[in-house]
Design an enzyme around this catalytic site. Sequence first.
Site, PDB file in Angstrom:
ATOM      1  N   CYS A 196       0.737  -1.036   0.048  1.00  0.00           N
ATOM      2  CA  CYS A 196      -0.014   0.004   0.065  1.00  0.00           C
ATOM      3  C   CYS A 196       0.579   1.236   0.028  1.00  0.00           C
ATOM      4  O   CYS A 196       0.373   2.243  -0.231  1.00  0.00           O
ATOM      5  CB  CYS A 196      -1.177  -0.070   1.078  1.00  0.00           C
ATOM      6  SG  CYS A 196      -2.121  -1.593   1.317  1.00  0.00           S
ATOM      7  N   ASN A 233     -10.079  -0.502   0.913  1.00  0.00           N
ATOM      8  CA  ASN A 233      -8.642  -0.274   1.007  1.00  0.00           C
ATOM      9  C   ASN A 233      -8.113  -0.697  -0.386  1.00  0.00           C
ATOM     10  O   ASN A 233      -8.034  -1.888  -0.725  1.00  0.00           O
ATOM     11  CB  ASN A 233      -8.068  -1.086   2.066  1.00  0.00           C
ATOM     12  CG  ASN A 233      -6.519  -1.084   2.032  1.00  0.00           C
ATOM     13  OD1 ASN A 233      -5.854  -0.552   0.897  1.00  0.00           O
ATOM     14  ND2 ASN A 233      -5.795  -1.603   2.771  1.00  0.00           N
ATOM     15  N   HIS A 288      -2.891   6.941   3.971  1.00  0.00           N
ATOM     16  CA  HIS A 288      -3.595   5.704   3.016  1.00  0.00           C
ATOM     17  C   HIS A 288      -4.916   5.091   3.744  1.00  0.00           C
ATOM     18  O   HIS A 288      -5.107   5.331   4.967  1.00  0.00           O
ATOM     19  CB  HIS A 288      -2.667   4.653   3.408  1.00  0.00           C
ATOM     20  CG  HIS A 288      -3.064   3.076   3.034  1.00  0.00           C
ATOM     21  ND1 HIS A 288      -3.833   3.024   1.731  1.00  0.00           N
ATOM     22  CD2 HIS A 288      -2.990   1.885   3.552  1.00  0.00           C
ATOM     23  CE1 HIS A 288      -3.865   1.770   1.571  1.00  0.00           C
ATOM     24  NE2 HIS A 288      -3.581   1.190   2.657  1.00  0.00           N
TER      25      HIS A 288
HETATM   26  N1  ACO Z   1     -17.796  -9.082  10.731  1.00  0.00           N
HETATM   27  C1  ACO Z   1     -18.150  -9.467  11.918  1.00  0.00           C
HETATM   28  N2  ACO Z   1     -17.407  -9.917  12.942  1.00  0.00           N
HETATM   29  C2  ACO Z   1     -16.080  -9.866  12.458  1.00  0.00           C
HETATM   30  C3  ACO Z   1     -15.607  -9.585  11.326  1.00  0.00           C
HETATM   31  C4  ACO Z   1     -16.448  -9.064  10.421  1.00  0.00           C
HETATM   32  N3  ACO Z   1     -16.114  -8.828   9.066  1.00  0.00           N
HETATM   33  N4  ACO Z   1     -14.203  -9.702  11.276  1.00  0.00           N
HETATM   34  C5  ACO Z   1     -13.817  -9.908  12.758  1.00  0.00           C
HETATM   35  N5  ACO Z   1     -14.866 -10.117  13.345  1.00  0.00           N
HETATM   36  C6  ACO Z   1     -14.959 -10.586  14.747  1.00  0.00           C
HETATM   37  C7  ACO Z   1     -13.640 -11.291  15.141  1.00  0.00           C
HETATM   38  O1  ACO Z   1     -13.854 -12.845  14.654  1.00  0.00           O
HETATM   39  C8  ACO Z   1     -13.869 -11.195  16.555  1.00  0.00           C
HETATM   40  O2  ACO Z   1     -14.629 -11.949  17.224  1.00  0.00           O
HETATM   41  P1  ACO Z   1     -14.352 -12.549  18.605  1.00  0.00           P
HETATM   42  O3  ACO Z   1     -14.309 -11.413  19.551  1.00  0.00           O
HETATM   43  O4  ACO Z   1     -15.694 -13.376  18.853  1.00  0.00           O
HETATM   44  O5  ACO Z   1     -13.219 -13.432  18.489  1.00  0.00           O
HETATM   45  C9  ACO Z   1     -14.226  -9.516  16.785  1.00  0.00           C
HETATM   46  O6  ACO Z   1     -14.904  -9.353  15.429  1.00  0.00           O
HETATM   47  C10 ACO Z   1     -12.995  -8.671  16.963  1.00  0.00           C
HETATM   48  O7  ACO Z   1     -11.843  -9.145  15.965  1.00  0.00           O
HETATM   49  P2  ACO Z   1     -10.732  -8.128  15.628  1.00  0.00           P
HETATM   50  O8  ACO Z   1      -9.853  -8.641  14.434  1.00  0.00           O
HETATM   51  O9  ACO Z   1      -9.941  -8.013  17.130  1.00  0.00           O
HETATM   52  O10 ACO Z   1     -11.318  -6.734  15.348  1.00  0.00           O
HETATM   53  P3  ACO Z   1     -10.564  -5.518  15.175  1.00  0.00           P
HETATM   54  O11 ACO Z   1     -11.581  -4.703  15.997  1.00  0.00           O
HETATM   55  O12 ACO Z   1      -9.157  -5.560  15.422  1.00  0.00           O
HETATM   56  O13 ACO Z   1     -10.885  -4.994  13.609  1.00  0.00           O
HETATM   57  C11 ACO Z   1      -9.786  -4.802  11.621  1.00  0.00           C
HETATM   58  C12 ACO Z   1     -10.429  -5.738  12.737  1.00  0.00           C
HETATM   59  C13 ACO Z   1     -10.931  -3.853  11.093  1.00  0.00           C
HETATM   60  C14 ACO Z   1      -9.178  -5.594  10.492  1.00  0.00           C
HETATM   61  C15 ACO Z   1      -8.640  -3.937  12.417  1.00  0.00           C
HETATM   62  O14 ACO Z   1      -7.856  -4.646  13.252  1.00  0.00           O
HETATM   63  C16 ACO Z   1      -8.093  -3.230  11.324  1.00  0.00           C
HETATM   64  O15 ACO Z   1      -8.376  -2.276  10.548  1.00  0.00           O
HETATM   65  N6  ACO Z   1      -6.597  -3.218  11.355  1.00  0.00           N
HETATM   66  C17 ACO Z   1      -5.649  -2.860  10.349  1.00  0.00           C
HETATM   67  C18 ACO Z   1      -5.664  -3.527   8.878  1.00  0.00           C
HETATM   68  C19 ACO Z   1      -4.762  -2.583   8.154  1.00  0.00           C
HETATM   69  O16 ACO Z   1      -4.729  -1.509   8.184  1.00  0.00           O
HETATM   70  N7  ACO Z   1      -4.219  -3.109   7.181  1.00  0.00           N
HETATM   71  C20 ACO Z   1      -3.475  -2.783   6.344  1.00  0.00           C
HETATM   72  C21 ACO Z   1      -3.165  -3.671   5.043  1.00  0.00           C
HETATM   73  S1  ACO Z   1      -2.417  -2.572   3.752  1.00  0.00           S
HETATM   74  C22 ACO Z   1      -1.561  -3.723   2.903  1.00  0.00           C
HETATM   75  O17 ACO Z   1      -0.467  -3.706   2.492  1.00  0.00           O
HETATM   76  C23 ACO Z   1      -2.549  -5.226   2.383  1.00  0.00           C
END
Ligand code: ACO
Length: 331
Positions: free
Chosen positions: A114, A283, A253
């Site tokens: 990214c 994203n 980003h």
């Molecule tokens: N729908 C419903 N529930 C979900 C979903 C979904 N789509 N995804 C995860 N959950 C659940 C999980 O199973 C978990 O359930 P549990 O508590 O029963 O175990 C709960 O929601 C919390 O999951 P987390 O992964 O801890 O959720 P979090 O609040 O951290 O949000 C997210 C996840 C949105 C991915 C966040 O961590 C994030 O945005 N991280 C940064 C991602 C990022 O910037 N990536 C860059 C990529 S760039 C590249 O180079 C490819």
Amino acid sequence: MSNAVKISAIDFCVPETVVTNNDLANIVDTNDEWINQRTGIRERRVVSGEENASILGFKAAKKVLEKSATNPLDIELIIVAASSPHKSYPSAACEIQAALGCKNAAAFDIKAACSGFIYGLSIAKAYISSGMYEKILLVSTDATSKFVDWTDRSTCVLFGDGAGAALLEKSNSGNDVEFINLVADGDSKDLIILDIPNENCPLAEKNEQHSSHIMMQGREVYKYVMQKIPLEVKKILTQSGKTSADIDYFIPHQANLRMIEALSERLKFPEEKVITNIQKYGNISAASIPSAITEGIEGGKIKLPCDVLICAFGAGMTIGTAIITLREYLK
Ligand code: ACO
């Protein structure tokens, strides 16, 4: 003496197929409320049929050539930031070169996930500064949807496809890309992975299948970004002798709207200075910054001329920050 850089044109392109949060709720155990609350994403665009990253990149680049009335034969170099190309080779850059008819251009791909647009911008700046090239087309394009595990709700809701492009030229007046910093942190390489299955020795025993889907430690990435990005933004502000009050717009980003809001607050960029479009596209990887710039200008939120702080992070981990100037002719 090194040459200054002009950002002459910028544009983007997304595929037509829209996938809403409700569409995803029909595929995996998720819902619009969860996705919107945690990420701010409402819908994303994905490639379909024959579409791929090269085709998206070609469309964005064509818009830039048309906008700037540039003859394709005058382009000397095409840099393509493509982390999800549909082929390892030929490069997306060579495919885009052929489609545009930029017969006189050298062309190569780079990979910085990214952060690709800012990594590519730094390469273009270096070539122009050195005098080696005067007209460079920078394209950042990703069709991440081809590599998303559509059964994994923790990643499939986050990504979309898109491409951005910019024409960078030798400037005879001001420098539009004065400050730019890159960081690579291979120690954090396991936070986001897209493996290429590559075990093919005819004498080897059949091993378990490698995944060719994106795997991400989402929560760890979130923490990483919240710790590192403020430091990098402060570093480039210090280098430029500016404070956040001197910056007209902040364009990070677009990975998660909640992350953008938290970063903006911590870095003292008020809402009216922060440009976002993740709500519509998710994203879109290295295309997110050029797409947000283009929409910010076209939608009237970005008033020209202005100084913009852009910052990106991605798999690697990679980080890029830059302070760029956008001038009236970008309208
Ligand atoms: N729908 C419903 N529930 C979900 C979903 C979904 N789509 N995804 C995860 N959950 C659940 C999980 O199973 C978990 O359930 P549990 O508590 O029963 O175990 C709960 O929601 C919390 O999951 P987390 O992964 O801890 O959720 P979090 O609040 O951290 O949000 C997210 C996840 C949105 C991915 C966040 O961590 C994030 O945005 N991280 C940064 C991602 C990022 O910037 N990536 C860059 C990529 S760039 C590249 O180079 C490819």
